[in-house]
Design a protein around this motif. Structure first.
Motif, PDB file in Angstrom:
ATOM      1  N   UNK A  69      38.645 -18.604  11.053  1.00  0.00           N
ATOM      2  CA  UNK A  69      39.140 -17.145  11.095  1.00  0.00           C
ATOM      3  C   UNK A  69      38.915 -16.423   9.573  1.00  0.00           C
ATOM      4  N   UNK A  70      38.267 -15.251   9.365  1.00  0.00           N
ATOM      5  CA  UNK A  70      38.069 -14.567   8.006  1.00  0.00           C
ATOM      6  C   UNK A  70      38.868 -13.173   8.250  1.00  0.00           C
ATOM      7  N   UNK A  71      39.838 -13.219   7.061  1.00  0.00           N
ATOM      8  CA  UNK A  71      40.633 -11.930   7.062  1.00  0.00           C
ATOM      9  C   UNK A  71      40.225 -11.212   5.897  1.00  0.00           C
ATOM     10  N   UNK A  72      39.857  -9.914   5.638  1.00  0.00           N
ATOM     11  CA  UNK A  72      39.477  -9.059   4.367  1.00  0.00           C
ATOM     12  C   UNK A  72      40.596  -7.800   4.618  1.00  0.00           C
ATOM     13  N   UNK A  73      41.085  -7.386   3.537  1.00  0.00           N
ATOM     14  CA  UNK A  73      41.458  -6.302   3.340  1.00  0.00           C
ATOM     15  C   UNK A  73      41.466  -5.562   2.130  1.00  0.00           C
ATOM     16  N   UNK A  74      40.660  -4.413   1.985  1.00  0.00           N
ATOM     17  CA  UNK A  74      40.584  -3.729   0.877  1.00  0.00           C
ATOM     18  C   UNK A  74      40.553  -2.260   0.950  1.00  0.00           C
ATOM     19  N   UNK A  75      40.631  -1.625  -0.242  1.00  0.00           N
ATOM     20  CA  UNK A  75      40.628  -0.031  -0.307  1.00  0.00           C
ATOM     21  C   UNK A  75      39.073   0.457  -0.222  1.00  0.00           C
ATOM     22  N   UNK A  76      38.876   1.284   0.521  1.00  0.00           N
ATOM     23  CA  UNK A  76      37.570   2.119   0.482  1.00  0.00           C
ATOM     24  C   UNK A  76      37.940   3.552   0.422  1.00  0.00           C
ATOM     25  N   UNK A  77      37.648   4.067  -0.820  1.00  0.00           N
ATOM     26  CA  UNK A  77      38.094   5.340  -1.138  1.00  0.00           C
ATOM     27  C   UNK A  77      39.572   5.733  -0.833  1.00  0.00           C
ATOM     28  N   UNK A  78      39.941   6.567   0.002  1.00  0.00           N
ATOM     29  CA  UNK A  78      41.220   6.834   0.562  1.00  0.00           C
ATOM     30  C   UNK A  78      41.706   6.190   1.886  1.00  0.00           C
ATOM     31  N   UNK A  79      40.796   5.071   2.237  1.00  0.00           N
ATOM     32  CA  UNK A  79      41.315   4.289   3.274  1.00  0.00           C
ATOM     33  C   UNK A  79      41.505   3.238   3.220  1.00  0.00           C
ATOM     34  N   UNK A  80      42.420   2.153   4.017  1.00  0.00           N
ATOM     35  CA  UNK A  80      42.795   0.963   3.828  1.00  0.00           C
ATOM     36  C   UNK A  80      41.691   0.488   5.101  1.00  0.00           C
ATOM     37  N   UNK A  81      41.050  -0.689   4.608  1.00  0.00           N
ATOM     38  CA  UNK A  81      40.071  -1.052   5.706  1.00  0.00           C
ATOM     39  C   UNK A  81      40.473  -2.520   5.922  1.00  0.00           C
ATOM     40  N   UNK A  82      40.754  -3.132   7.050  1.00  0.00           N
ATOM     41  CA  UNK A  82      41.272  -4.364   7.449  1.00  0.00           C
ATOM     42  C   UNK A  82      40.118  -5.047   8.436  1.00  0.00           C
ATOM     43  N   UNK A  83      39.287  -6.127   8.019  1.00  0.00           N
ATOM     44  CA  UNK A  83      38.554  -6.809   8.848  1.00  0.00           C
ATOM     45  C   UNK A  83      39.100  -8.306   9.324  1.00  0.00           C
ATOM     46  N   UNK A  84      38.953  -8.207  10.719  1.00  0.00           N
ATOM     47  CA  UNK A  84      39.594  -9.695  11.051  1.00  0.00           C
ATOM     48  C   UNK A  84      38.418 -10.074  11.995  1.00  0.00           C
ATOM     49  N   UNK A  85      37.732 -11.517  11.738  1.00  0.00           N
ATOM     50  CA  UNK A  85      36.597 -12.033  12.405  1.00  0.00           C
ATOM     51  C   UNK A  85      36.802 -13.442  12.666  1.00  0.00           C
ATOM     52  N   UNK A  86      36.124 -14.002  13.929  1.00  0.00           N
ATOM     53  CA  UNK A  86      36.267 -15.196  14.086  1.00  0.00           C
ATOM     54  C   UNK A  86      35.020 -15.975  14.460  1.00  0.00           C
ATOM     55  N   UNK A  87      35.221 -17.218  14.783  1.00  0.00           N
ATOM     56  CA  UNK A  87      33.845 -17.737  15.293  1.00  0.00           C
ATOM     57  C   UNK A  87      33.933 -18.162  16.866  1.00  0.00           C
ATOM     58  N   UNK A  88      34.684 -17.427  17.464  1.00  0.00           N
ATOM     59  CA  UNK A  88      34.814 -17.794  18.769  1.00  0.00           C
ATOM     60  C   UNK A  88      33.666 -17.334  19.565  1.00  0.00           C
ATOM     61  N   UNK A  89      34.016 -17.149  21.195  1.00  0.00           N
ATOM     62  CA  UNK A  89      32.883 -16.635  22.140  1.00  0.00           C
ATOM     63  C   UNK A  89      32.656 -15.264  22.078  1.00  0.00           C
ATOM     64  N   UNK A  90      33.451 -14.188  21.179  1.00  0.00           N
ATOM     65  CA  UNK A  90      33.041 -13.121  20.983  1.00  0.00           C
ATOM     66  C   UNK A  90      33.603 -12.201  22.350  1.00  0.00           C
ATOM     67  N   UNK A  91      33.447 -10.902  22.464  1.00  0.00           N
ATOM     68  CA  UNK A  91      33.877  -9.954  23.302  1.00  0.00           C
ATOM     69  C   UNK A  91      32.726  -9.236  23.909  1.00  0.00           C
ATOM     70  N   UNK A  92      32.282  -9.273  24.943  1.00  0.00           N
ATOM     71  CA  UNK A  92      30.919  -8.738  25.507  1.00  0.00           C
ATOM     72  C   UNK A  92      31.223  -7.152  25.392  1.00  0.00           C
ATOM     73  N   UNK A  93      30.106  -6.543  25.038  1.00  0.00           N
ATOM     74  CA  UNK A  93      30.178  -5.007  24.723  1.00  0.00           C
ATOM     75  C   UNK A  93      30.524  -4.142  25.665  1.00  0.00           C
ATOM     76  N   UNK A  94      30.470  -4.618  27.070  1.00  0.00           N
ATOM     77  CA  UNK A  94      31.058  -3.727  28.240  1.00  0.00           C
ATOM     78  C   UNK A  94      32.593  -3.849  28.108  1.00  0.00           C
ATOM     79  N   UNK A  95      33.069  -4.790  27.564  1.00  0.00           N
ATOM     80  CA  UNK A  95      34.582  -5.069  27.510  1.00  0.00           C
ATOM     81  C   UNK A  95      35.284  -4.627  26.461  1.00  0.00           C
ATOM     82  N   UNK A  96      34.718  -4.067  25.240  1.00  0.00           N
ATOM     83  CA  UNK A  96      35.112  -3.759  23.989  1.00  0.00           C
ATOM     84  C   UNK A  96      36.132  -2.406  24.198  1.00  0.00           C
ATOM     85  N   UNK A  97      35.894  -1.643  25.063  1.00  0.00           N
ATOM     86  CA  UNK A  97      36.825  -0.545  25.271  1.00  0.00           C
ATOM     87  C   UNK A  97      38.029  -1.048  26.185  1.00  0.00           C
TER      88      UNK A  97
END
Length: 391
Positions: free
Chosen positions: A309-337
């Motif tokens: 698992x990788x976790x990144x958190x940084x400031x981008x202009x006036x926005x806090x950006x948090x990214x969490x990603x893994x090496x699992x099976x992922x989520x199909x595009x039709x299920x992302x909503x």
């Protein structure tokens, strides 16, 4: 709400059509006389050509920059048309043909007050023209009466159409309200049914274990089932209460590296490798909601990751950006909503409320959350929150 807003599109389209028509009318006459002047003597006075040129520029400006219609522009159209008639650029017999458009469209687009103003101004221009030309015979008077009558008729027609559009818009709005109420109760019934289903399963396990204990078949495995399912029930109820509870108005200062370390400490039992990259940022927010949001996203990544698992958190202009990603099976595009809907879960041990809690907190704090495919092969959650409360 998008459907409700669509009820205003008809007047907006009419205004666009009118602006395009105004530009086509003014530029057409201007370039016609400009072309004629290049091959012969100018058929109109230079002042009329100057007025037409200015009118073309105004028409272009209104088309490009005017999003909201104003009464003055319709009165301007009438004044220019009258000036062209008075300068003999347009024939008076066709005066009413052009003058009815500002009256008709101003009535539909802006309402009866603007339409009445345009009508009175148009009639006033007819009277002025008649007073200037009354010596030319009775035909001028008859033409003035006919033109004025046509102007009034178009105003009445525009008024009826404007009222019909208002009635139609009101009817559409009521239909949309009824649709929203129906959808609300439909969703409420679905959530209630899902909640009952989620509670029913652990209760059935607990009941079965207690019946066996009652029959004297007590053992450690039955007690373990009871504790496990009781804990599951407790988690479902807490998540549901968290989902229904509004965000706290109290903002607490959070130091992000410490917050992420604390969350990761509680997830060590998953035994997954992780990479943490967090900038030393402080900001104020609803601490309970923030911790719950990040924990749910990170927990989801740990549950589905194969090993990393990788976790990144940084400031981008006036926005806090948090990214969490893994090496699992992922989520199909039709299920992302769908994954943010209450009780939608592919994890048999999950409550299906975790990502709904995430979505609720992010929306309440005017942020965004997006699900993508990770370069690691699994899911990639990207959360963006405004940093206006940064300290």
């Amino acid at each position: 709400m998008k459907e409700i807003e669509s009820s205003n599109l008809f007047p907006d389209r009419l205004y666009l059509i009118y602006r395009v028509g105004r530009l086509a009318f003014s530029s057409g006459i201007f370039f016609l006389f400009l072309s004629l002047s290049s091959i012969s003597k100018l058929p109109v006075a230079p002042s009329s050509l100057f007025i037409l040129g200015i009118y073309v520029i105004v028409s272009v400006a209104l088309l490009l920059f005017s999003k909201k219609p104003y009464t003055f522009e319709f009165l301007l159209d009438e004044a220019v048309i009258f000036t062209l008639v008075a300068s003999n650029v347009l024939n008076y017999n066709f005066f009413s043909i052009f003058l009815i458009f500002p009256v008709f469209f101003s009535t539909i687009i802006l309402g009866s007050i603007s339409g009445t103003t345009s009508l009175i101004f148009g009639l006033f221009l007819h009277i002025i023209f008649f007073l200037q030309k009354h010596n030319e015979g009775i035909a001028t008077g008859v033409q003035t009466v006919l033109n004025s009558t046509a102007l009034i008729a178009m105003f009445v027609a525009g008024l009826k159409l404007e009222r019909k559009l208002k009635s139609q818009a009101f009817y559409i709005k009521e239909l949309e309200k009824e649709k929203e109420r129906t959808e609300f109760y439909k969703r409420l019934y679905e959530i209630s049914a899902n909640m009952a289903h989620e509670i029913k399963n652990p209760l059935a396990s607990i009941k079965g274990a207690l019946e066996l204990i009652k029959e004297g078949k007590q053992n450690e495995r039955l007690l373990e089932i009871i504790f496990k399912e009781t804990d599951r029930l407790d988690r479902i109820v807490k998540d549901f209460l968290h989902l229904s509870r509004p965000s706290s108005p109290i903002k607490t200062e959070i130091f992000l590296p410490e917050a992420f370390q604390e969350i990761l400490q509680s997830l060590q039992h998953f035994g997954k490798n992780y990479k943490l990259d967090v900038e030393p940022i402080k900001f104020k927010t609803d601490a309970r909601g923030f911790y719950s949001t990040i924990e749910n996203i990170v927990r989801n990544a740990f549950q589905w990751a194969d090993s990393k698992v990788e976790i990144h958190c940084h400031k981008n202009n006036h926005t806090l950006e948090i990214i969490v990603e893994d090496d699992g099976p992922g989520i199909p595009e039709e299920e992302r909503e769908k994954i943010f809907e209450p009780f939608y879960s592919k994890n048999p041990n999950g409550s299906g409320l975790g990502l709904s809690i995430v979505n609720k907190f992010i929306l309440e704090n005017k942020g965004t959350v997006k699900v993508e495919k990770s370069k690691l092969g699994g899911a990639r959650f990207v959360v963006r929150l405004p940093l206006s409360e940064e300290v």
